[in-house]
Design a protein around this motif. Structure first.
Motif, PDB file in Angstrom:
ATOM      1  N   LEU A 159       4.807   6.193  -5.321  1.00 15.83           N
ATOM      2  CA  LEU A 159       5.324   5.601  -4.097  1.00 15.83           C
ATOM      3  C   LEU A 159       6.592   4.797  -4.356  1.00 15.83           C
ATOM      4  N   ILE A 160       7.550   4.944  -3.464  1.00 19.90           N
ATOM      5  CA  ILE A 160       8.736   4.089  -3.471  1.00 19.90           C
ATOM      6  C   ILE A 160       8.279   2.728  -2.965  1.00 19.90           C
ATOM      7  N   LEU A 167       2.026  10.909  -0.365  1.00 18.16           N
ATOM      8  CA  LEU A 167       0.717  10.505   0.133  1.00 18.16           C
ATOM      9  C   LEU A 167      -0.075  11.693   0.681  1.00 18.16           C
ATOM     10  N   PHE A 168       0.613  12.605   1.377  1.00 18.22           N
ATOM     11  CA  PHE A 168      -0.089  13.776   1.906  1.00 18.22           C
ATOM     12  C   PHE A 168      -0.534  14.705   0.781  1.00 18.22           C
ATOM     13  N   ASN A 169       0.385  15.026  -0.121  1.00 10.77           N
ATOM     14  CA  ASN A 169       0.052  15.985  -1.179  1.00 10.77           C
ATOM     15  C   ASN A 169      -0.885  15.397  -2.231  1.00 10.77           C
ATOM     16  N   ASN A 170      -0.972  14.080  -2.259  1.00 12.73           N
ATOM     17  CA  ASN A 170      -1.920  13.424  -3.163  1.00 12.73           C
ATOM     18  C   ASN A 170      -3.297  13.257  -2.511  1.00 12.73           C
ATOM     19  N   GLY A 171      -3.388  13.648  -1.242  1.00 12.57           N
ATOM     20  CA  GLY A 171      -4.664  13.556  -0.534  1.00 12.57           C
ATOM     21  C   GLY A 171      -4.958  12.209   0.071  1.00 12.57           C
ATOM     22  N   ASP A 172      -3.942  11.346   0.216  1.00 12.66           N
ATOM     23  CA  ASP A 172      -4.142   9.994   0.721  1.00 12.66           C
ATOM     24  C   ASP A 172      -3.792   9.829   2.201  1.00 12.66           C
ATOM     25  N   MET A 173      -3.228  10.867   2.808  1.00  8.36           N
ATOM     26  CA  MET A 173      -2.863  10.803   4.226  1.00  8.36           C
ATOM     27  C   MET A 173      -3.153  12.140   4.881  1.00  8.36           C
ATOM     28  N   ALA A 226       2.622   0.761  -9.062  1.00  4.89           N
ATOM     29  CA  ALA A 226       1.234   1.193  -8.907  1.00  4.89           C
ATOM     30  C   ALA A 226       0.913   1.293  -7.423  1.00  4.89           C
ATOM     31  N   LYS A 227       0.134   2.315  -7.056  1.00  4.90           N
ATOM     32  CA  LYS A 227      -0.176   2.547  -5.638  1.00  4.90           C
ATOM     33  C   LYS A 227      -0.890   1.346  -5.029  1.00  4.90           C
TER      34      LYS A 227
END
Length: 422
Positions: free
Chosen positions: A108-109, A314-320, A416-417
């Motif tokens: 994440l930026i 976030l989408f491709n990591n499954g978080d959104m 860190a996220k």
């Protein structure tokens, strides 16, 4: 005469892998990923097993290649393998794919970085006389500079010769045969602009008029797609290959490889190369008022890209979810609904999802590199960017050697996220 970094079977094998991956991508997803290939080599590998065996052969053959060619080739061949795995649906962490395919971070930026960029945008809007909240200022700026969809091509055409002349004067040379055969509009696609290289130094540009366009933003995208952006890159590489100055092992452009951040980062910085956004740069035909608008457009696009890149991660990591990522881009990046939905279609696409991060990271890598180089060394910089095959990592090292300083373009995005507030 063909320039070679390896033996003839290895060089031809590398191009065969690239073109065969392209054929598999077309079969599976109807998309072209080898968007340029300058040699006479044709694809011959008809399935992933054959591609995998050829990758093994090439990997063995290049393991002892020394210096820059060795680093470049080993990174590229590693990316072929990972991109092939992605096409076959291997379930690996998104960050692992991005690291191995593009040599880029995937995280994440930071909120701090986004807030700093928003402050830059707000300062630019205030300087132009806009009042209210950031959103109110930005929306009024859009309203004041909007282009009718049917006028987008005409406005783009008005920038064609000026941007090419600036490219030839300030950036790189191009063969006399270079040119754009057409500039057109389209609808129904997820991208904003597209540069299609058709060979023999010629290209076509297309702009998506489903999305809203303002003149300052179109200037950024026109120079990105045309001069000194994609058309200049494609044409220059074709010329260099024909002159025996570009090795056959790098005689193509492949979406989803470690060259992507340079290929997108250069065009993302194209208008800046021309000096259209800098008061201290004498630029023929660009007024001081226009330069302020173009600088604001670049800063605004950067702000949007931060939101888009975070949503992609976030989408491709499954978080959104899809809906959450679209809402995030509208809220954080001030995208319109159509822009956010188009961007989602882009970074959720099975091919483009591992390409999309090259825009943001490439922009900062190449843009910071250019700004770190003295005027006296700009010709050397452009030689690195346009004329020398580089991956993300070899480019970073080359810029460090040119400037004499440790070049770390991605430090600001490492976080860190759990430290990020959505």
């Amino acid at each position: 005469m063909v320039l070679r970094w390896t033996s003839e079977p290895v060089g031809e094998g590398i191009v065969d892998i690239v073109l065969s991956l392209n054929e598999q991508t077309k079969k599976l997803h109807g998309q072209e990923v080898a968007t340029a290939s300058y040699s006479d080599v044709k694809s011959s590998l008809t399935n992933f097993d054959q591609i995998g065996r050829k990758i093994d052969e090439v990997e063995h053959a290049i393991k002892d290649v020394k210096g820059h060619p060795g680093r470049y080739l080993r990174s590229m061949v590693n990316a072929y393998r990972y991109y092939g795995r992605s096409l076959q649906g291997d379930s690996l962490p998104y960050s692992e794919y991005i690291l191995n395919i593009q040599e880029l971070p995937s995280t994440l930026i930071t909120e701090e970085t986004i807030l700093q960029q928003k402050a830059v945008v707000e300062e630019g809007l205030t300087r132009l006389g806009y009042k209210g909240t950031l959103k109110e200022k930005a929306d009024k700026w859009h309203e004041d500079t909007i282009i009718d969809p049917e006028q987008v091509v005409a406005v783009a055409e008005s920038m064609r010769e000026k941007s090419k002349a600036g490219t030839l004067k300030r950036v790189i040379g191009l063969p006399e045969q270079d040119g754009l055969d057409s500039i057109k509009s389209t609808r129904g696609v997820f991208w904003s602009g597209y540069s299609k290289y058709v060979g023999d130094f010629r290209g076509n540009l297309t702009f998506n008029i489903d999305r809203p366009w303002t003149e300052p933003v179109l200037g950024q995208i026109m120079t990105h797609e045309g001069y000194p952006g994609h058309q200049a890159f494609y044409c220059r590489w074709d010329y260099l290959y024909q002159q025996g100055k570009l090795p056959i092992e790098a005689s193509y452009y492949l979406i989803n490889s470690p060259t992507n951040a340079l290929f997108e980062g250069g065009p993302e910085s194209a208008l800046h190369f021309l000096g259209w956004d800098r008061d201290e740069q004498e630029t023929e035909g660009i007024t001081s008022d226009a330069k302020q608008q173009y600088k604001l457009a670049r800063d605004y696009i950067d702000m949007q890209r931060m939101a888009q890149t975070n949503a992609c991660y976030l989408f491709n990591n499954g978080d959104m979810t899809k809906e959450e990522s679209i809402e995030y881009m509208v809220r954080i990046g001030n995208l319109t609904d159509i822009e956010a939905k188009n961007c989602f279609r882009f970074f959720s696409d099975p091919v483009q999802k591992t390409y999309y991060p090259s825009y943001y990271y490439g922009r900062w890598m190449v843009g910071k590199a250019y700004d770190s180089v003295s005027k006296e060394k700009r010709e050397d910089f452009f030689n690195i960017l346009y004329d020398t095959p580089h991956t993300t990592n070899t480019f970073i090292d080359a810029v460090g050697q040119l400037t004499g300083n440790d070049f770390k373009p991605f430090e600001c995005v490492k976080t860190a996220k759990e430290d990020y507030v959505l």
